[in-house]
Scaffold this active site. Structure first.
Site, PDB file in Angstrom:
ATOM      1  N   GLU A 300       0.839  -1.203   0.000  1.00 60.90           N
ATOM      2  CA  GLU A 300       0.000   0.000   0.000  1.00 60.90           C
ATOM      3  C   GLU A 300       0.871   1.249   0.000  1.00 60.90           C
ATOM      4  OE1 GLU A 300      -3.781   0.360   0.460  1.00 60.90           O
ATOM      5  OE2 GLU A 300      -2.851   2.053  -0.525  1.00 60.90           O
ATOM      6  N   ASP A 304       1.198   4.009  -3.024  1.00 61.42           N
ATOM      7  CA  ASP A 304       0.775   5.383  -2.761  1.00 61.42           C
ATOM      8  C   ASP A 304       1.899   6.382  -3.030  1.00 61.42           C
ATOM      9  OD1 ASP A 304      -1.402   3.960  -1.910  1.00 61.42           O
ATOM     10  OD2 ASP A 304      -1.521   4.856   0.079  1.00 61.42           O
ATOM     11  N   SER A 520      -7.271   1.944  -3.777  1.00 62.81           N
ATOM     12  CA  SER A 520      -5.999   2.312  -3.160  1.00 62.81           C
ATOM     13  C   SER A 520      -5.083   2.998  -4.152  1.00 62.81           C
ATOM     14  CB  SER A 520      -5.270   1.053  -2.697  1.00 62.81           C
ATOM     15  OG  SER A 520      -5.628   0.727  -1.412  1.00 62.81           O
TER      16      SER A 520
END
Ligand SMILES: *[C@@H]1O[C@H](CO)[C@@H](O)[C@H](O)[C@H]1NC(C)=O
Ligand SMILES: *[C@@H]1O[C@H](CO)[C@@H](O)[C@H](O)[C@H]1NC(C)=O
Ligand SMILES: *[C@@H]1O[C@H](CO)[C@@H](O)[C@H](O)[C@H]1NC(C)=O
Ligand SMILES: *[C@@H]1O[C@H](CO)[C@@H](O)[C@H](O)[C@H]1NC(C)=O
Ligand SMILES: *[C@@H]1O[C@H](CO)[C@@H](O)[C@H](O)[C@H]1NC(C)=O
Ligand SMILES: *[C@@H]1O[C@H](CO)[C@@H](O)[C@H](O)[C@H]1NC(C)=O
Length: 600
Positions: A300, A304, A520
């Site tokens: 994640e 990001d 996400s």
């Protein structure tokens, strides 16, 4: 389901008689403040160890929050004369400060339980008081008994289903947590979908050849693999070079998700060579760690930072690591129960002056697992960042209209309010009206991700804000008569607000290229574009965009590529359809930076 029944039974057994444990030196009858039914999947599992310490967080009412909200809407409305006149940290704090009377009443209560002023940690606005005490004392103060609760996944937490306050304090305290807060901002609930890394191809030397929409073309490989270059082409930002001073972008990381700098460099070498050697500022929240061990790189966090910072380079970047690592084990080795990452992060950023102008978060949970009182306070925290000039992006979730479980076989769509009726399950913080929620698209030309995916729907807690009233009513009016009656709250805050590509992103993880997806991915991608828009504003000498939604739904509407194909299945239905105009699958659509920069 079996567990749910068991939870319900235990809940009844654990109801505390009013005044049951009132044994303070200043007796005052206790009155139940909040009672909940434990979310599905949790089972009572014994009592916490007697020496267990709990970090109790007491929220004092913010009597002027409605004034802050009025400021927020005025400074965020592009047609208002106050547009862009964001408030300072101190002005914002004054608007969320509790009455002195409440501060005094709470202090007196704490003192009557032997808690000293020096044991208290206060937020700058004094609207939160935090103290670390033995659980036995918390039980006495709140007229309750905590239990260890175990989730079917194995997670354990220490919680209660009901707590009380002395009657004379009832209106001086909004909420006390952790008590009834069962929400878990779980890593598995960070909205990520894994894809086979074998499919990750090399992507170099794009030639724009495929139609991505009216008059626009992109490289055909973008139909299979999303790179920085694909997003720049799809969102009409090719060749834009940020130049303004004072801009910034941030990514929040939770649950020991670490952004690995070596992976970021590999990604830059692959997709953004001019950004090589640049990195981000690391900020630790409540002791959040920063492992740079390549094998502990977080998917994640990697996704990001690589896409948000890759798109917005060279805008200064920050990565927050907030402590907390479920599964929490309430044993004597981990004696402190700290499991509320959003409020920990909010405490941290609200107390500083260096908050990035654009921040993306890809964590969430089912709204119904978060007590409404807690959701409202966290949402009020996001409003404070907005009024100070920060734009907040959140992913909409990956379970379509269902809960945040992207696996149709295990997805559950039942209410948690004791009625056990089938219902679409909104996500939080996506349901908060003060944040910008990003749904998911895929392919060229773009369509909604029609598997169980682009989270969208209507809040059961938050009413629909004025800024989206018109377009959401239009959408609802066009639904066939009786569609999904009783499955969603037609008057609720509707999301997502916008969308972006969300599937098959090529990132580097622990040294290897992989493909990864989920909303996400769409949230940091959209945030990257917002940071570029802030560059446009700042380089013209204008203030930053701040809270985006009033702008997006009005002046900026024509700056979006409307997505009209696809739907977001869930709960045994095909979910909502993407349609002309706003829809609860892709919102207003995906950004067209070239158009937006002329509209803002
Ligand atoms: C809730 O509803 C589901 C589906 O109808 C059922 O399987 C389950 O047993 C019910 N649970 C309770 C506690 O009533
Ligand atoms: C949850 O996440 C952990 C750690 O990333 C992983 O090992 C596990 O397989 C995941 N569980 C599910 C059900 O996806
Ligand atoms: C993109 O891929 C989809 C599905 O494989 C295909 O139907 C579509 O024609 C492709 N689009 C382009 C422009 O090649
Ligand atoms: C990055 O650092 C290396 C080694 O110092 C240097 O050779 C290279 O030119 C730098 N790249 C950029 C884009 O600054
Ligand atoms: C890196 O992390 C892995 C997995 O947690 C661990 O086995 C290894 O010992 C760590 N390496 C170093 C140098 O700490
Ligand atoms: C979505 O579109 C399909 C096909 O046109 C239609 O049958 C269905 O009723 C629509 N669903 C909703 C919720 O609008």
């Amino acid at each position: 389901m079996r567990l749910y029944a068991l939870g319900g039974l235990l809940y009844i057994l654990s109801v505390v008689p009013v005044g049951g444990w009132a044994a303070s030196s200043k007796p005052c009858p206790l009155k139940v403040k909040e009672t909940i039914i434990p979310p599905r999947g949790w089972q009572q599992h014994g009592v916490p160890p007697p020496d267990h310490r709990i970090v109790l967080r007491i929220g004092l009412p913010q009597p002027n929050f409605h004034v802050l909200e009025k400021h927020l809407y005025e400074v965020s409305d592009p047609y208002h004369h106050r547009y862009g006149t964001h408030l300072s940290k101190e002005e914002t704090e004054r608007l969320v400060a509790p009455h002195q009377e409440s501060v005094d009443a709470v202090d007196e209560w704490l003192e009557s339980h032997g808690i000293k002023q020096s044991d208290l940690v206060r937020s700058p606005a004094k609207d939160w008081v935090t103290l670390t005490i033995p659980i036995s004392l918390a039980e006495k103060m709140l007229g309750t008994k905590y239990s260890v609760w175990k989730h079917v996944d194995g997670d354990e937490i220490v919680r209660t289903t009901s707590y009380s306050l002395p009657e004379d304090l009832y209106d001086h305290i909004d909420l006390v947590q952790p008590t009834t807060m069962f929400g878990r901002f779980k890593r598995n609930k960070s909205t990520i979908v894994w894809l086979d890394q074998k499919e990750a191809p090399q992507t170099q030397n794009f030639k724009a050849t495929v139609k991505s929409g009216p008059g626009a073309t992109v490289d055909p490989s973008c139909n299979r693999t999303i790179t920085i270059s694909c997003l720049q082409q799809l969102y009409n930002a090719v060749g834009y070079v940020p130049k303004a001073k004072g801009n910034s972008i941030g990514i929040t990381g939770y649950l020991e998700e670490f952004a690995n700098i070596q992976d970021l460099q590999s990604f830059y070498a692959d997709q953004r060579p001019d950004a090589l050697n640049s990195t981000f500022k690391f900020l630790s929240v409540k002791g959040g760690l920063n492992s740079q061990n390549l094998s502990e790189a977080g998917a994640e966090a990697g996704l990001d930072v690589q896409f948000a910072f890759g798109l917005s380079h060279p805008i200064p970047a920050t990565f927050y690591s907030t402590a907390g690592s479920p599964p929490f084990k309430p044993d004597t080795l981990t004696p402190e129960d700290t499991n509320e990452p959003y409020t920990d992060w909010l405490d941290f950023v609200l107390s500083r002056d260096d908050t990035p102008l654009t921040i993306s978060t890809s964590y969430g949970d089912d709204e119904q697992t978060v007590p409404e009182s807690f959701a409202r306070r966290a949402c009020a925290g996001f409003a404070q960042l907005g009024v100070r000039g920060t734009s907040l992006m959140f992913s909409s979730g990956d379970g379509g209209v269902g809960d945040n479980d992207p696996n149709p076989a295990t997805q559950q769509c039942f209410t948690n309010d004791g009625r056990n009726v089938t219902r679409f399950i909104p996500s939080f913080p996506a349901s908060c009206p003060f944040v910008t929620v990003v749904g998911g698209t895929t392919g060229v030309p773009e369509v909604a991700v029609s598997r169980f995916f682009s989270g969208g729907g209507f809040s059961d807690y938050f009413a629909r804000p004025a800024y989206q009233q018109r377009v959401v009513e239009q959408y609802l009016a066009a639904l066939p008569e009786g569609t999904y009656n009783g499955l969603f709250n037609r008057a609720g805050r509707a999301y997502p607000d916008v969308s972006a590509q969300s599937d098959r992103y090529r990132i580097f993880l622990s040294g290897r290229p992989v493909l990864i997806g989920g909303t996400s991915a769409s949230s940091p991608a959209f945030a990257g574009i917002v940071a570029l828009l802030n560059d446009v504003r700042l380089s013209r000498g204008q203030p930053p965009l701040g809270f985006l939604n009033p702008l997006l739904y009005s002046k900026a509407v024509s700056g979006f590529n409307d997505i009209t194909i696809g739907h977001n299945s869930g709960c045994g239905t095909t979910g909502f359809n993407a349609t002309k105009g706003w829809d609860p699958v892709t919102g207003l659509g995906t950004p067209n930076f070239g158009k937006l920069k002329n509209l803002i």
